[in-house]
Design an enzyme around this catalytic site. Structure first.
Site, PDB file in Angstrom:
ATOM      1  CB  CYS A 276      -0.875   0.044   1.311  1.00 23.15           C
ATOM      2  SG  CYS A 276      -1.902  -1.288   1.423  1.00 23.15           S
TER       3      CYS A 276
HETATM    4  N1  SAJ Z   1       7.189   1.913   8.699  1.00 24.67           N
HETATM    5  C1  SAJ Z   1       8.290   2.873   8.973  1.00 24.67           C
HETATM    6  N2  SAJ Z   1       8.057   3.586   9.969  1.00 24.67           N
HETATM    7  C2  SAJ Z   1       6.818   3.903  10.723  1.00 24.67           C
HETATM    8  C3  SAJ Z   1       5.702   3.076  10.182  1.00 24.67           C
HETATM    9  C4  SAJ Z   1       5.792   2.099   9.161  1.00 24.67           C
HETATM   10  O1  SAJ Z   1       9.116   2.575   8.578  1.00 24.67           O
HETATM   11  O2  SAJ Z   1       6.687   4.488  11.447  1.00 24.67           O
HETATM   12  C5  SAJ Z   1       7.355   1.171   7.549  1.00 24.67           C
HETATM   13  C6  SAJ Z   1       6.927  -0.236   7.795  1.00 24.67           C
HETATM   14  O3  SAJ Z   1       8.118  -1.048   8.333  1.00 24.67           O
HETATM   15  C7  SAJ Z   1       6.759  -0.767   6.437  1.00 24.67           C
HETATM   16  C8  SAJ Z   1       5.966   0.284   5.638  1.00 24.67           C
HETATM   17  O4  SAJ Z   1       6.616   1.364   6.364  1.00 24.67           O
HETATM   18  O5  SAJ Z   1       7.753  -1.401   5.859  1.00 24.67           O
HETATM   19  C9  SAJ Z   1       4.578   0.365   5.798  1.00 24.67           C
HETATM   20  O6  SAJ Z   1       4.149   0.140   7.045  1.00 24.67           O
HETATM   21  P1  SAJ Z   1       2.549   0.420   7.671  1.00 24.67           P
HETATM   22  O7  SAJ Z   1       2.697   0.494   9.160  1.00 24.67           O
HETATM   23  O8  SAJ Z   1       1.990   1.556   6.909  1.00 24.67           O
HETATM   24  O9  SAJ Z   1       2.015  -1.056   7.242  1.00 24.67           O
HETATM   25  P2  SAJ Z   1       0.969  -1.527   6.020  1.00 24.67           P
HETATM   26  O10 SAJ Z   1       1.811  -1.125   4.727  1.00 24.67           O
HETATM   27  O11 SAJ Z   1       0.544  -2.704   6.127  1.00 24.67           O
HETATM   28  O12 SAJ Z   1      -0.038  -0.250   5.960  1.00 24.67           O
HETATM   29  C10 SAJ Z   1      -1.508  -0.715   6.269  1.00 24.67           C
HETATM   30  C11 SAJ Z   1      -2.275   0.472   5.682  1.00 24.67           C
HETATM   31  N3  SAJ Z   1      -3.536   0.042   5.492  1.00 24.67           N
HETATM   32  C12 SAJ Z   1      -4.436   0.174   4.482  1.00 24.67           C
HETATM   33  O13 SAJ Z   1      -3.946   0.849   3.411  1.00 24.67           O
HETATM   34  C13 SAJ Z   1      -5.647  -0.309   4.709  1.00 24.67           C
HETATM   35  C14 SAJ Z   1      -1.957   1.882   6.333  1.00 24.67           C
HETATM   36  O14 SAJ Z   1      -2.963   2.730   5.886  1.00 24.67           O
HETATM   37  C15 SAJ Z   1      -2.423   1.485   7.736  1.00 24.67           C
HETATM   38  O15 SAJ Z   1      -2.299   2.768   8.789  1.00 24.67           O
HETATM   39  C16 SAJ Z   1      -1.344   0.643   8.376  1.00 24.67           C
HETATM   40  O16 SAJ Z   1      -1.622  -0.483   7.798  1.00 24.67           O
HETATM   41  C17 SAJ Z   1      -1.109   0.442   9.810  1.00 24.67           C
HETATM   42  O17 SAJ Z   1      -1.499   1.291  10.311  1.00 24.67           O
HETATM   43  O18 SAJ Z   1      -0.889  -0.772  10.297  1.00 24.67           O
END
Ligand code: SAJ
Length: 440
Positions: A276
């Site tokens: 995403c």
């Molecule tokens: N990441 C960082 N630092 C952060 C947060 C994430 O480096 O502070 C990295 C993670 O390691 C990963 C990537 O970014 O590699 C994405 O992480 P994410 O926490 O955004 O997880 P996702 O990709 O599973 O995002 C989903 C998304 N859900 C949908 O699109 C419906 C996102 O909108 C959600 O906010 C997120 O999950 C969530 O909150 O878990």
């Protein structure tokens, strides 16, 4: 004489409407179950015979969907599955839940949406409601789906055909916010489209957030995920700046996060993984380029996030050189954690793939461990997760921690390691004796 709208409205109100979900993946299957549990008869349609066979054998293949639920709903005749798209002709409503990846060129790949739309067009009839859930650029529903569906027909949008956009917000593995209770944004091509599709979704979902158009709904989703991408890019650049200043970025972020308002904590890392966050915002910047506008925040954040794997490899090279007098070439490096985020088995866009590729490019002898990912086949290299973690740590010259799975015994790893590059502050818990650590 009852209008088409009224007839469809009645079918949604008494839940006799036949519902189809196109694409039975991590979005489509949970949505099908929610509609079926609400009392609709739901047909899951997907070209992947394995998925269809599993469902008809009363098996779930999605972690968030219990096999018991599938069995119950299939036995009750509320849920069925088929690869046969012609069943659409018996449907009153269709939700499109297909992938919207990027091409190798970085442009949006709308082929799945186009294929789904063409399949619907073949069996389209008056008195149908269609909702697109796949994340896409603003305007897709009106500029692409609408003409694809109505051209060459005498169907009138908002009168006998109803079309809306409602972005998925599925976060696999999350238990507090699920498909059933997640606030669901929905906007129609016309007000009547929005009305009837909101009624339909409101029969199964706890909260439908009605917006005035499909474009608002498309853009809201992109703002949600661009917000994350840009803020992650910001803290990644903060990490780079703090290293140059000789300041601990993790302590800086924890201190800033004590602000009780107006701040949201994000943490640096080795890059941006997942299907995403690294991808959705590029749908927006691509669309704006066609309008001669440069979405600078997205491009800059994408540049910083994409460069993080290279930055991590550079920091590893410097740590080996300065602390152990070793070059990268020929040095044994164990990459700890490969999934794109902790405690899941999803490798999509994971920065671990880039870090391993870059280390191999610098002739390091690379192995990896991930309890959720037994094997990686990527580009021109293939690796298997090392069987004995502690032995692999002891045998390595340097551990590069990419994914901080909660199942790791970090102290035990530290005790036998020679050098650890910690890109996730997994060792934030250690107050003293951190000389083996190199923190992002
Ligand atoms: N990441 C960082 N630092 C952060 C947060 C994430 O480096 O502070 C990295 C993670 O390691 C990963 C990537 O970014 O590699 C994405 O992480 P994410 O926490 O955004 O997880 P996702 O990709 O599973 O995002 C989903 C998304 N859900 C949908 O699109 C419906 C996102 O909108 C959600 O906010 C997120 O999950 C969530 O909150 O878990």
């Amino acid at each position: 004489m009852q209008t088409t709208y009224k007839k469809l409205q009645e079918k949604f109100e008494n839940r006799t409407a036949q519902i189809a979900i196109l694409g039975m993946g991590y979005v489509g299957l949970p949505l099908a179950v929610v509609f079926a549990k609400a009392g609709f008869e739901v047909t899951g349609i997907d070209p992947d015979e394995r998925k269809i066979e599993a469902l008809n054998n009363r098996q779930s293949y999605i972690g968030d969907v219990a096999t018991e639920d599938v069995a119950l709903l299939v036995n009750a005749g509320k849920l069925k599955a088929t690869t046969d798209f012609s069943t659409i002709k018996e449907m009153d409503a269709v939700s499109i839940c297909v992938p919207t990846p990027l091409r190798k060129t970085g442009d949006p790949d709308l082929s799945y949406i186009l294929k789904a739309t063409a399949s619907i067009k073949e069996y389209l009839h008056p008195e149908m409601a269609i909702v697109l859930e796949s994340t896409t650029y603003p305007g897709t529903t009106r500029e692409m789906l609408l003409p694809e569906l109505t051209d060459g027909t005498d169907l009138k949008i908002g009168e006998d055909l109803f079309l809306a956009f409602s972005p998925e917000r599925v976060d696999p593995g999350r238990e507090d916010w699920t498909t059933a209770n997640m606030p669901k944004v929905l906007g129609g091509i016309t007000p009547a489209c929005g009305d009837i599709c909101s009624l339909w979704y409101g029969q199964a979902l706890e909260q439908v957030v009605r917006v005035t158009s499909a474009e608002v709904a498309e853009m809201a989703k992109l703002l949600e995920n661009t917000f994350r991408m840009v803020n992650i890019g910001l803290v990644n650049e903060m990490a780079i700046m703090c290293e140059k200043l000789g300041v601990d970025v993790w302590e800086v972020i924890d201190a800033a996060a004590t602000k009780p308002f107006g701040f949201m904590k994000f943490t640096p890392g080795p890059g941006l993984g997942g299907h995403c966050i690294p991808i959705d915002p590029l749908y927006l910047s691509w669309k704006l380029k066609a309008l001669n506008y440069n979405a600078r925040f997205i491009e800059l954040a994408s540049e910083i996030n994409t460069n993080m794997p290279r930055y991590v490899v550079g920091r590893t090279q410097d740590a080996l050189n300065e602390k152990r007098g070793k070059p990268l070439s020929g040095t044994k490096i164990l990459v700890l954690g490969a999934a794109y985020k902790p405690d899941i088995d999803d490798l999509r866009e994971s920065p671990a793939l880039d870090v391993i590729g870059l280390l191999k490019g610098k002739k390091a002898v690379v192995s990896y461990h991930d309890p959720y990912i037994p094997r990686i086949d990527h580009d021109d290299w293939h690796l298997e997760s090392v069987p004995n973690l502690i032995k692999a740590v002891a045998d390595s010259d340097c551990v590069v921690l990419i994914t901080n799975h909660s199942s790791y015994d970090y102290q035990a790893i530290y005790d036998v390691a020679d050098l650890i590059v910690d890109t996730r502050n997994a060792y934030g818990f250690m107050t003293g004796g951190r000389e083996k650590l190199e923190l992002l």
